[in-house]
Design a protein around this motif. Sequence first.
Motif, PDB file in Angstrom:
ATOM      1  N   ASP A   1      70.979 118.524  52.428  1.00  0.00           N
ATOM      2  CA  ASP A   1      71.212 118.379  50.819  1.00  0.00           C
ATOM      3  C   ASP A   1      72.655 119.856  50.826  1.00  0.00           C
TER       4      ASP A   1
ATOM      5  N   SER B   1      72.919 113.206  51.393  1.00  0.00           N
ATOM      6  CA  SER B   1      72.286 113.548  50.377  1.00  0.00           C
ATOM      7  C   SER B   1      71.205 112.955  50.419  1.00  0.00           C
TER       8      SER B   1
ATOM      9  N   ASN C   1      79.147 110.691  53.231  1.00  0.00           N
ATOM     10  CA  ASN C   1      77.672 110.270  52.800  1.00  0.00           C
ATOM     11  C   ASN C   1      77.140 108.147  52.740  1.00  0.00           C
TER      12      ASN C   1
END
Length: 303
Positions: A224, A250, A242
Amino acid sequence: MAAGVSRKISAASARAHTRRPKQGTQFQLPSGIFKKTLVVIFMGIMAWAYPAVRPPPPRVCGSADGPPVTAPRIKLSDGRYLAYKEYGVPRDRAKYKIVFVHGFDCCRHDAVVATRLSPDIVEGLGVYVVSFDRPGYGQSDPNPKRTVKSMALDIEELADQLGLGSKFYVSGFSMGGQVIWTCLKYIPHRLAGAMLVAPVVNYWWPCFPANLSKEAYYQQFPRDRWALGIAHYAPWLAYWWNTQKWFPSSSVITHSSAVLSRQDLELMPRLSSRKEYEVFIMKIQLLIFSLIWRNIRSSGCQL
């Protein structure tokens, strides 16, 4: 008999005459081929990287290739549409008018302020709540020119078109809490009050104490921290990061249960209906990967 002429030849001269020419041992590329090869490799990398770092084009609700419009919507001054949902008592009887801002990977149906209040409290206090799909979510049009300030102006225009009066309350949940900060900065004259519910913060906001921001930042999982760091320092890479499969992205985006506390895990069985709802939201989402990219990028915005 003529006398012969004798001539002395040195050893070095003799070796020079008898030595074979030395052949080159180094292979040489034709002139300019090395530069051309580098250019071709660079162009190949760019051809792969350009589409990889850009989110797909939006599918606008109500368009030929987009989802149908089923929610009430207002038309904003720039031509975009904003979908909303109303809760509580009718507007004309309301004493408390609240604009609710949903969090990441949610929509107008996730108005926790409205859905968790007792009906007796809602009726007794005269509570009215309007929850809207943030730009690009649900049935609201994306805003390719979105800024920190534009969200506050969208809320102000929503309140004006719904006739909420000169002042109203705002409430933000999770990542929606960042929007409440923008309202406090850009439209404070329109606010009767503001509420943050489990808000997400920006670790680079200059108004936060540096030691507190640093401590909170390093309490996160490394994956994160990487995701937020890329969004802050290299936002053009956020979409690729991502969506790639090489490194862990994440944990929020991947819905990892590792970020949940023991109390959260105990509550999860009660939210079994949420799974079906998430599938529904994913189907009506206008541009889920663009939303991920833009919402994570908002972690790098400065107020």
